[in-house]
Motif scaffolding. Structure first.
Motif, short mmCIF file in Angstrom:
data_model
loop_
_atom_site.label_atom_id
_atom_site.label_comp_id
_atom_site.label_asym_id
_atom_site.label_seq_id
_atom_site.Cartn_x
_atom_site.Cartn_y
_atom_site.Cartn_z
N UNK A 1 30.73 -22.88 -39.17
CA UNK A 1 31.04 -22.10 -37.98
C UNK A 1 32.46 -21.55 -38.04
N UNK A 2 33.41 -22.35 -38.46
CA UNK A 2 34.79 -21.88 -38.53
C UNK A 2 34.96 -20.77 -39.56
N UNK A 3 34.37 -20.95 -40.74
CA UNK A 3 34.47 -19.92 -41.78
C UNK A 3 33.77 -18.63 -41.37
N UNK A 4 32.65 -18.72 -40.70
CA UNK A 4 31.92 -17.53 -40.26
C UNK A 4 32.73 -16.74 -39.24
N UNK A 5 33.33 -17.44 -38.28
CA UNK A 5 34.12 -16.75 -37.26
C UNK A 5 35.33 -16.06 -37.89
N UNK A 6 36.04 -16.77 -38.77
CA UNK A 6 37.22 -16.18 -39.41
C UNK A 6 36.84 -15.02 -40.33
N UNK A 7 35.73 -15.15 -41.05
CA UNK A 7 35.30 -14.09 -41.98
C UNK A 7 34.94 -12.82 -41.23
N UNK A 8 34.12 -12.94 -40.19
CA UNK A 8 33.70 -11.76 -39.44
C UNK A 8 34.87 -11.14 -38.68
N UNK A 9 35.77 -11.95 -38.16
CA UNK A 9 36.92 -11.40 -37.45
C UNK A 9 37.84 -10.65 -38.41
N UNK A 10 37.99 -11.15 -39.63
CA UNK A 10 38.84 -10.47 -40.61
C UNK A 10 38.26 -9.11 -40.99
N UNK A 11 36.93 -8.98 -41.03
CA UNK A 11 36.30 -7.70 -41.40
C UNK A 11 36.17 -6.75 -40.22
N UNK A 12 35.90 -7.29 -39.04
CA UNK A 12 35.74 -6.43 -37.87
C UNK A 12 37.07 -5.88 -37.40
N UNK A 13 38.15 -6.59 -37.63
CA UNK A 13 39.45 -6.15 -37.16
C UNK A 13 39.85 -4.80 -37.75
N UNK B 1 37.84 -2.24 -38.20
CA UNK B 1 37.09 -1.19 -37.50
C UNK B 1 37.52 -1.02 -36.05
N UNK B 2 38.03 -2.04 -35.44
CA UNK B 2 38.42 -1.97 -34.02
C UNK B 2 39.93 -1.83 -33.87
N UNK B 3 40.61 -1.51 -34.97
CA UNK B 3 42.06 -1.32 -34.96
C UNK B 3 42.82 -2.53 -34.40
N UNK B 4 42.42 -3.67 -34.89
CA UNK B 4 43.09 -4.90 -34.51
C UNK B 4 43.83 -5.46 -35.73
N UNK B 5 44.88 -6.14 -35.46
CA UNK B 5 45.65 -6.74 -36.55
C UNK B 5 44.86 -7.90 -37.15
N UNK B 6 44.67 -7.89 -38.46
CA UNK B 6 43.95 -9.00 -39.09
C UNK B 6 44.66 -10.33 -38.83
N UNK B 7 43.86 -11.34 -38.77
CA UNK B 7 44.41 -12.67 -38.50
C UNK B 7 45.24 -13.14 -39.69
#
Length: 244
Positions: A100-112, A114-120
């Motif tokens: 669960x932790x790896x999935x959340x971090x992986x998707x957030x790193x890729x989605x950021x 497209x939504x103009x967010x600073x990568x974690x």
């Protein structure tokens, strides 16, 4: 001459009255000074917070920081329910948590992107060597102390300590037959978060009952020592002598 005597006598009487009043006030102050003769539990002289070591751990145990204390209690309760009621296994829980932790971090790193967010930014975690050295030394000292106590009890020199040890191990074995290891750890954790707080709130009452219980235990042990222990045959100790 009479005038001189009349002047000296009032001064002496006033001085005597002042000395008497000062001495009486001093005696009164000494009489009113509180005496701290009350015996606390386990012979404690410090406040409960200081006896627990002070700092953040003591604040958590005494609920000075209610958010952290409540969070730890809720987290422990959830973990205990997962393992005991739902039948979750430890290895499965660890793997699912990592997934669960790896999935959340992986998707957030890729989605950021497209939504103009600073990568974690992943923090660099380095475990301090000094901390782990201190933990290892502490464990070593505790194990050495446990071995020393074990051989001291097994040496047969102190019957009272031997009986206390056997009684304590017997009680622990009975409690262990009632619960599994995880439940015992959870009960001990809950007691750590509740017993110090309860004791601090009702310190006087607990000390009073503990003092009465201690006196009763001493009285019962004196009867046991008089009727049973003193009648046991004493085994002579054989000292090793060096043959030259």
């Amino acid at each position: 001459m009479s005038d001189l005597v009349e002047e000296i006598v009032p001064e002496l009487s006033a001085k005597d009255q002042g000395d008497y009043s000062s001495s009486s006030s001093t005696d009164g102050d000494d009489f009113r000074q509180p005496t701290n003769d009350k015996s606390h539990l386990f012979g404690r002289q410090k406040p409960v917070h200081a006896a627990l070591g002070g700092g953040k751990p003591a604040d958590i145990l005494l609920w000075r920081n209610k958010q952290i204390s409540a969070g730890m209690l809720v987290a422990a309760t959830v973990i205990w329910l997962l393992f005991e009621w739902i039948g979750y296994h430890l290895l499965t829980f660890i793997c699912h948590s990592l997934i669960l932790t790896l999935a959340i971090l992986f998707f957030w790193s890729n989605i950021s992107h497209f939504v103009n967010k600073t990568p974690m930014e992943f923090p660099e975690i380095i475990l301090p060597e000094k901390l782990w050295t201190q933990v290892a030394l502490l464990l070593r000292d505790r194990f050495n102390w446990a071995f020393v106590v074990f051989w001291e009890v097994a040496s047969g020199k102190d019957l009272k300590k031997f009986l206390y040890t056997i009684l304590g191990l017997w009680i622990v074995s009975i409690v262990g037959s009632w619960f599994d290891f995880l439940t015992i750890v959870y009960i001990l954790f809950v007691m750590m978060l509740t017993v110090p707080w309860f004791y601090e709130k009702h310190e006087d009452q607990v000390d009073t009952y503990a003092h009465k219980a201690k006196k009763e235990l001493k009285r019962q042990y004196s009867h046991l020592d008089e009727k049973v222990l003193q009648k046991l045959p004493k085994v002579p100790f054989v000292k090793n002598s060096k043959h030259q």
